[in-house]
Design an enzyme around this catalytic site. Structure first.
Site, short mmCIF file in Angstrom:
data_model
loop_
_atom_site.label_atom_id
_atom_site.label_comp_id
_atom_site.label_asym_id
_atom_site.label_seq_id
_atom_site.Cartn_x
_atom_site.Cartn_y
_atom_site.Cartn_z
N HIS A 158 -1.11 6.76 -3.41
CA HIS A 158 -0.91 7.47 -2.10
C HIS A 158 0.47 8.37 -2.28
O HIS A 158 1.17 8.90 -1.16
CB HIS A 158 -0.67 6.63 -0.92
CG HIS A 158 -2.09 5.99 -0.66
ND1 HIS A 158 -3.04 6.56 -0.26
CD2 HIS A 158 -2.15 4.31 -0.34
CE1 HIS A 158 -4.04 5.49 0.10
NE2 HIS A 158 -3.54 4.54 -0.15
N ASP A 193 -10.63 2.69 -4.93
CA ASP A 193 -9.93 2.23 -3.91
C ASP A 193 -10.42 2.31 -2.74
O ASP A 193 -10.91 3.62 -2.22
CB ASP A 193 -8.38 2.67 -3.83
CG ASP A 193 -7.52 1.68 -3.11
OD1 ASP A 193 -6.94 0.97 -3.56
OD2 ASP A 193 -7.55 2.06 -1.63
N HIS A 195 -9.21 2.98 0.11
CA HIS A 195 -8.44 4.15 0.79
C HIS A 195 -8.52 5.39 0.00
O HIS A 195 -8.38 5.30 -1.38
CB HIS A 195 -6.79 3.83 1.05
CG HIS A 195 -6.73 2.63 1.83
ND1 HIS A 195 -6.63 1.22 1.09
CD2 HIS A 195 -6.84 2.54 3.20
CE1 HIS A 195 -6.62 0.47 2.13
NE2 HIS A 195 -6.73 0.96 3.23
N ASP A 282 -9.99 -3.53 -3.09
CA ASP A 282 -9.76 -3.57 -1.66
C ASP A 282 -10.98 -3.06 -0.85
O ASP A 282 -11.36 -3.08 0.32
CB ASP A 282 -8.48 -2.95 -0.84
CG ASP A 282 -8.25 -1.62 -1.31
OD1 ASP A 282 -8.96 -0.90 -2.32
OD2 ASP A 282 -7.13 -1.03 -1.02
#
Length: 340
Positions: A158, A193, A195, A282
């Site tokens: 990120h 991931d 996200h 995740d």
């Protein structure tokens, strides 16, 4: 498989995490290292500390202004009367082209996208060595190794070139890919991931020498919200070198693996010579973020599918938070890859 971790990565211990207007303990806690290290060892990984390759490989992607901020902001923050124990922004510019203030408070808002990336006394040190772990893995791959694992914690995908966010400060996978590109190889980054890897996309969005591919929960209703949509294909020379595969919440093994096949086809079409996997765990059905429903068997199949690409592969740890299956998910991914 060789693996890399520096004990200084333990020193970042964030306390603040805000969700839905409430403050919670951060799920990006140091104990993730203990669980992930044991799980990697169960998969046959042998850990060593990375050597210090210096700031150069990090500064190849992150601006000197941003690195100066990360190195100094905690000390500056403590000079503010009644300052909190962590640097947490409370105001943000509307655009990256807005004015750059001298104030520590203003600069925190400029360089921290959200409240999920608090900076404490040892944050930069831990992030620096997290990046060095990824760099060491990249150097091993560039030297001819077929695979390596970097236990990069804090994670990185990120983080933009001058912006922290979502537990991330330095873009470990991006730094590794740039290191491999500088060694004369043609890298792709595959982000699995749950996200979207918005920082990674942002760093390489205008480039055609690093492919970025991300499978993630549809950001229409999931973090990071503003990035990760299908129409984001790159710009300028980078048009067509970014692929987003947003998937519905609750995506299971079958649907995930079908999307992964599309992702790996694009990796092949890029003429990829080396693969960096931004390894978020995740997507698990047990993960506290509850984005996807990938099982332990699903992670083994993900690892095997990546192996079938037949590329030297560096796994760089991203998300995956404490749950009963976190360690097993990493072990199954790595053993699936090695068996594939």
């Amino acid at each position: 498989m060789k693996a890399f971790l520096d004990d200084r990565q333990w020193h970042h211990d964030p306390k603040h995490f805000m969700a839905n207007g409430k403050v919670y303990p951060s799920p990006e806690e140091p104990r993730r290292i203990e669980v992930l290290k044991a799980a990697a060892e169960d998969a046959g990984c042998a850990f060593e500390a990375p050597r210090d390759a210096g700031l150069g490989p990090i500064a190849a992607l992150h601006s000197p202004e941003y690195l100066t901020f990360l190195r100094n902001i905690y000390t500056r923050w403590q000079r503010i009367p009644d300052a909190g124990p962590e640097v947490i922004p409370n105001i943000h510019p509307a655009n990256r082209s807005d004015g750059y203030p001298k104030s520590a408070i203003g600069q925190a808002g400029y360089h921290q996208a959200d409240t999920a990336c608090p900076i404490a006394e040892h944050t930069f040190e831990a992030a620096y060595w997290s990046a060095q772990s990824a760099i060491a893995g990249a150097d091993l791959i560039a030297g001819g190794a077929g695979a390596a694992y970097a236990l990069s914690r804090p994670p990185g995908h990120h983080a933009f070139g001058d912006l922290a966010g979502g537990f991330c400060f330095l873009n470990n996978a991006g730094i590794a890919a740039e290191r491999l590109r500088a060694a004369g190889l043609r890298p792709a980054i595959l982000d699995v991931d749950v996200h979207h890897g918005n920082g990674t996309q942002g760093i390489f969005y205008g480039r055609d020498d690093v492919l970025t591919v991300s499978l993630h929960a549809d950001p229409a209703r999931f973090y990071p919200f503003f990035w990760g949509h299908v129409q984001e294909r790159g710009e300028g020379r980078g048009t067509g070198c970014n692929l987003n595969l947003p998937l519905p919440r609750g995506t299971d093994d079958v649907a995930y693996l079908a999307a992964l096949e599309i992702a790996l086809e694009r990796v092949g079409s890029f003429g990829t010579e080396v693969l960096v996997v931004a390894l978020g765990l995740d997507a698990s059905i047990d993960d506290p973020f509850k984005g996807f429903a990938v099982t332990q068997d699903g992670f083994a199949r993900i690892g095997a599918a990546i192996a079938k690409a037949g590329l030297p592969t560096l796994f760089v740890q991203e998300g995956g938070y404490l749950s009963p299956s976190l360690g097993a998910n990493l072990t199954r991914t790595l053993t699936g890859f090695q068996g594939g």
